[in-house]
Design an enzyme around this catalytic site. Structure first.
Site, PDB file in Angstrom:
ATOM      1  N   TYR A 126       0.865  -1.191   0.000  1.00  0.00           N
ATOM      2  CA  TYR A 126       0.000   0.000   0.000  1.00  0.00           C
ATOM      3  C   TYR A 126       0.896   1.234   0.000  1.00  0.00           C
ATOM      4  CZ  TYR A 126      -3.020   3.755   1.673  1.00  0.00           C
ATOM      5  OH  TYR A 126      -3.687   4.943   1.785  1.00  0.00           O
ATOM      6  N   GLU A 214      -3.374   7.653  -3.904  1.00  0.00           N
ATOM      7  CA  GLU A 214      -3.446   6.384  -3.185  1.00  0.00           C
ATOM      8  C   GLU A 214      -3.281   5.258  -4.189  1.00  0.00           C
ATOM      9  OE1 GLU A 214      -6.040   4.811   0.429  1.00  0.00           O
ATOM     10  OE2 GLU A 214      -7.174   4.689  -1.443  1.00  0.00           O
TER      11      GLU A 214
END
Length: 406
Positions: A126, A214
């Protein structure tokens, strides 16, 4: 301004960020053609990924209302690409971020399969970049737990989240990127590729004036390439004048119709799920007004900032937008007369009220500042179902009264 995954990936590619390749399609026929293009370019071994394009996360776990299909599906043939695309396009996809109402799928991204076999094992990470307001700098947030909701990781395994703050004077330095790559446990070729990935990603974030990047997941492929498999990008609306080419990326299908109408009238509007409409000049005062409503037993139905130059036209536009929400049981107008005089606002309220006509919900108008008393007198003598207030506690008492909570 939020943009779609396929749009975000095109921006990232322009800055040298490696991404999962793909082409957007609006029909099943276009989807099959996109798959053929991937095949012709040697980017697939006959496996394709069909990804719904909506402004929401959790698509892979989400389900469509009619077919019950997940928003991200793997297809092993061109026929299957067509079948999946036909099921997804036009259906409504419900995810953890859309709520039960879901979002209609207007297009899909046909992407290459990047989880191929190789000398090593694929691994998901991530990564995001955003502004750390508490430290007045940008921060890179990363985790070895890619593919999962970062909120769940933060709750269950906070030790697995890495934060690398970037000095706003010097900007990203090579050691910043290396720190993140080390923290993710990478080594060798994968380490070098991750450093390049982070460097390019940060440059894209800064130069596009974005509010958030993101990438979930960032993938280390089985042969140690580092790719953005997904990409969520939020562009700063206030900087779009510097990026006029990005204006065309806005997808009105993904926005609330009332928010679109408000932006066309120069109003800042965000729909909420309460029962008291708010019309305020100034974001800070708007937040305070929402607190007042909550403390008075109501719930704010919206955030609406009409700006410093409130007049009859902006007040009328605000009224019309608020009144389109069937949940609104009352409207609180809270204006500080600094740039604009309170008597002008009061006249604007009366004029707008008469022009719209047949307003069935009570309206409380709290005016403070220049000519506040005159503004209150205009409201009181209008003969309309409008109540004036000068102090915040008066406005709060009126809200309680009209909602039956007093």
């Amino acid at each position: 301004m939020n943009i779609h995954e396929y749009q975000a990936k095109e921006i990232l590619k322009g800055y040298g960020v490696k991404v999962q390749e793909g082409t957007v399609a609006y029909t099943p026929d276009e989807a099959v053609e996109a798959a053929r293009q991937l095949q012709a370019a040697g980017l697939t071994n006959g496996v394709y990924v069909v990804k719904s394009q909506i402004h929401a996360g959790g698509r892979g776990k989400g389900k469509t209302k009619n077919s019950g299909m997940n928003g991200v599906k793997v297809a092993m043939s061109l026929d299957r690409v067509r079948e999946i695309s036909k099921s997804l396009i036009g259906d409504v996809l419900e995810t953890i971020q859309t709520g039960p109402e879901g979002k209609k799928v207007h297009k899909v991204l046909i992407a290459q399969d990047v989880y191929y076999e190789g000398p090593g094992q694929p691994k998901e990470y991530y990564m995001s970049i955003l502004l750390d307001r508490a430290h007045s700098c940008n921060v890179i947030v990363a985790s070895t737990e890619g593919g999962m909701d970062i909120e769940e990781v933060a709750h269950s395994h906070p030790e697995k989240i890495v934060k690398e703050r970037i000095d706003p004077v010097t900007g990203l330095q090579p050691y910043n990127a290396r720190n993140v790559a080390f923290a993710l446990g990478l080594e060798g070729e994968a380490f070098k590729e991750m450093v390049k990935f982070i460097t390019a990603l940060y440059r894209a974030y800064v130069e596009t004036d974005s509010a958030m990047f993101e990438i979930n997941p960032v993938l280390k492929t089985s042969d140690n390439k580092i790719l953005a498999v997904d990409a969520k990008v939020n562009l700063d609306d206030n900087a779009l004048y510097r990026h006029t080419n990005y204006a065309d990326l806005r997808d009105l299908n993904e926005e609330d119709p009332l928010e679109i109408e408000a932006s066309q009238s120069g109003l800042n509007y965000v729909k909420l799920d309460g029962n008291v409409g708010c019309m305020v000049n100034g974001a800070g005062l708007a937040m305070a007004t929402m607190d007042i409503i909550q403390l008075s037993g109501g719930k704010p139905a919206n955030f609406l900032d009409v700006g410093g130059g409130a007049n009859a036209q902006t007040v009328e536009a605000g009224f019309r937008i608020i009144l389109k929400d069937p949940n609104v049981k009352a409207i609180l107008i809270n204006i500080f007369g600094g740039i604009v005089r309170c008597d002008r606002v009061a006249n604007g309220v009366v004029e707008a009220y008469k022009k719209i006509g047949d307003i069935k919900v009570p309206i409380i108008v709290r005016l403070q500042g220049t000519n506040a008393e005159e503004g209150a007198r205009i409201i009181d003598e209008s003969g309309l179902k409008v109540y004036s207030a000068v102090q915040l506690k008066e406005a709060a008492a009126r809200v309680k009264e009209v909602l039956g909570n007093g």
